[in-house]
Structures are given as C-alpha cells and as structure tokens.
Scaffold this motif. Sequence first.
Motif, PDB file in Angstrom:
ATOM      1  N   ASP A  24     -17.828  27.834  61.124  1.00 64.54           N
ATOM      2  CA  ASP A  24     -17.389  28.255  59.752  1.00 64.54           C
ATOM      3  C   ASP A  24     -18.533  29.041  58.895  1.00 64.54           C
ATOM      4  OD1 ASP A  24     -15.104  26.883  59.818  1.00 64.54           O
ATOM      5  OD2 ASP A  24     -15.757  25.092  58.790  1.00 64.54           O
ATOM      6  N   GLN A  25     -19.785  29.087  59.488  1.00 70.98           N
ATOM      7  CA  GLN A  25     -20.585  30.099  58.808  1.00 70.98           C
ATOM      8  C   GLN A  25     -20.480  31.371  59.046  1.00 70.98           C
ATOM      9  OE1 GLN A  25     -24.566  26.861  58.382  1.00 70.98           O
ATOM     10  NE2 GLN A  25     -24.214  27.807  60.235  1.00 70.98           N
ATOM     11  N   GLY A  80     -28.932  25.330  61.856  1.00 70.03           N
ATOM     12  CA  GLY A  80     -28.201  24.180  61.840  1.00 70.03           C
ATOM     13  C   GLY A  80     -27.773  23.761  63.366  1.00 70.03           C
ATOM     14  N   LYS A  81     -28.076  24.540  64.397  1.00 68.11           N
ATOM     15  CA  LYS A  81     -27.933  24.147  65.780  1.00 68.11           C
ATOM     16  C   LYS A  81     -28.778  23.222  66.391  1.00 68.11           C
ATOM     17  CE  LYS A  81     -26.312  24.921  69.895  1.00 68.11           C
ATOM     18  NZ  LYS A  81     -25.084  24.422  70.253  1.00 68.11           N
ATOM     19  N   LYS A 130     -25.806  20.606  62.234  1.00 65.27           N
ATOM     20  CA  LYS A 130     -24.493  20.949  61.528  1.00 65.27           C
ATOM     21  C   LYS A 130     -23.361  20.508  62.896  1.00 65.27           C
ATOM     22  CE  LYS A 130     -25.390  24.199  57.988  1.00 65.27           C
ATOM     23  NZ  LYS A 130     -26.715  24.343  57.686  1.00 65.27           N
ATOM     24  N   THR A 131     -22.262  20.280  62.583  1.00 66.41           N
ATOM     25  CA  THR A 131     -21.220  20.063  63.638  1.00 66.41           C
ATOM     26  C   THR A 131     -20.922  21.326  64.168  1.00 66.41           C
ATOM     27  OG1 THR A 131     -19.437  20.134  61.875  1.00 66.41           O
ATOM     28  CG2 THR A 131     -20.423  17.970  62.174  1.00 66.41           C
ATOM     29  N   ASP A 132     -20.237  21.360  65.332  1.00 62.72           N
ATOM     30  CA  ASP A 132     -19.601  22.432  65.850  1.00 62.72           C
ATOM     31  C   ASP A 132     -18.659  23.296  64.865  1.00 62.72           C
ATOM     32  OD1 ASP A 132     -20.997  22.035  68.006  1.00 62.72           O
ATOM     33  OD2 ASP A 132     -19.437  21.586  69.240  1.00 62.72           O
ATOM     34  N   GLN A 133     -17.961  22.514  64.144  1.00 63.72           N
ATOM     35  CA  GLN A 133     -17.022  23.301  63.179  1.00 63.72           C
ATOM     36  C   GLN A 133     -17.753  23.761  62.030  1.00 63.72           C
ATOM     37  OE1 GLN A 133     -13.716  23.920  63.753  1.00 63.72           O
ATOM     38  NE2 GLN A 133     -14.171  25.172  62.161  1.00 63.72           N
ATOM     39  N   LYS A 134     -18.917  23.238  61.679  1.00 60.21           N
ATOM     40  CA  LYS A 134     -19.644  24.056  60.495  1.00 60.21           C
ATOM     41  C   LYS A 134     -20.433  24.980  60.974  1.00 60.21           C
ATOM     42  CE  LYS A 134     -20.153  19.983  57.422  1.00 60.21           C
ATOM     43  NZ  LYS A 134     -20.907  19.132  56.500  1.00 60.21           N
ATOM     44  N   LEU A 135     -20.676  24.948  62.177  1.00 63.85           N
ATOM     45  CA  LEU A 135     -21.503  26.438  62.924  1.00 63.85           C
ATOM     46  C   LEU A 135     -20.593  27.553  62.793  1.00 63.85           C
ATOM     47  CD1 LEU A 135     -23.465  24.695  65.829  1.00 63.85           C
ATOM     48  CD2 LEU A 135     -24.437  25.657  63.786  1.00 63.85           C
TER      49      LEU A 135
END
Length: 225
Positions: free
Chosen positions: A37-38, A163-164, A30-35
């Motif tokens: 957003d979770q 996702g990291k 996952k992108t940093d932004q998706k991390l």
Amino acid sequence: MTVPFEEIKQRAIGFKGRSAVQAAHLPAVKTDQKLIDQSDAFYLSTMTRRIFQAGLKHSVINARWPAFEAAFANFDPYTNAMMSDDEMDAHMANAKLIRHLGKMKSIRHNANLVLEVAREYGSFGRFLAQWPGSDIVDLWGWLKKRGNQLGGMSGARFLRMAGKDTFLITEDIVALLRSLEVVDKTPTAKRDLAKVQAVFNEWQAQSGLPLSHISRIASYTVNTP
C-alpha cells in the motif's frame, strides 16, 4: 546451532528486563499488504533518507527532511529519474539541503531503479512484499548491486525503516555470533552471510517472531549500556 532462542531471550531479559523484549518496545514490522500500500515515492524518500543518514547524525538529516521533500518533488520517482544535470547543480547550491554530490546523484539512480521494479512487479512495495525473509541477505545483496549507495548496512537499514522485516548485523550481533562460533568476524562474504541467515531462520522457526524482533532481542545479550 546449539543455543535455542528461548535461552537467548532469557539472557536478554537478564540484561535489559522483561519489558525490553515485549513487542511494543521492538521494531515495527509492516504486513505484506501495508508494504504494497505504500507509494513508490515513500520508498524513494526512505531510501534517500537512509543514504543521507549514513555517516551523519540522524537528527540533522531528519530536521532537514522537509526541505528535501520540497526540493525533490516529494520524491516522485519519475520526476527524479528525469532530473537534469542543471537541476542537480541547483540542488547542490541549495543551502537547505545536505550538499553531498555522491549521495545527491544516488537519488536519480535509485529513482530509475524504483521505476524499473514498479514496471516489473506493479510497485516497489509489491516487490519487497514478495521477497522471502528466509533469504533476506540476498535482498541486501540485490540492493547493493542494483541500487546506488545502498551497500554496507544501508540496504538493511533502509528495509528496517520501510517496515520490511529484516535483521541487522550490528556490533552486538557480531559479538553474539562470534561467541556461538557462527562467524569469526563481521560477515561480508556470501558464505558467511548465509550462515547468519541460517541461524536467524532457525531462531524464527523456534520463536515465531519477526526477524527484526529476534535481532533486537539477540543484541541485548551483549552487556552494553
């Protein structure tokens, strides 16, 4: 380090075929932004699922996970941080769950950890997003020290599930690193983990790939079924 990653990749292709090293067949990152957003509840749930998977068939845990989500308020961190001993006893009596007391107690401990981190960084996902991949082994160490039941491979596997981006030190990776004379056994000491991190950092600089992709591709260089 004497073996460039391109050579590692070509070895992997020789054993597994070219399609195996394509992004579609490699772990999702996952992108940093998706991390960010979770939700914090997602991280507590994922952390707990990994803890319960350790030493058990993943399919068994996954099949029961809806019951876990229902029992633990969808893993809301505040609710679980406030769990009373009587509530813990009730969970231990719930036949729909895996009734392992040590792992059950980890939920309350790790819920408090998620809350503490969220207060400092804004969210647990934001904390993970800001941690550099070039020092991912120290994040494993942090999870082991601050979390509960997150030692061994569990910290790294939790990150992978969430996702990291992280590499994993599997038996195949250890076999490869031993052949390259990076380590002489499974690395657990901080000094040896730093050596492994340096190798993956070099391979990432050469390839531009996520650590998780490098890790999976490198594992294919060991000729196992």
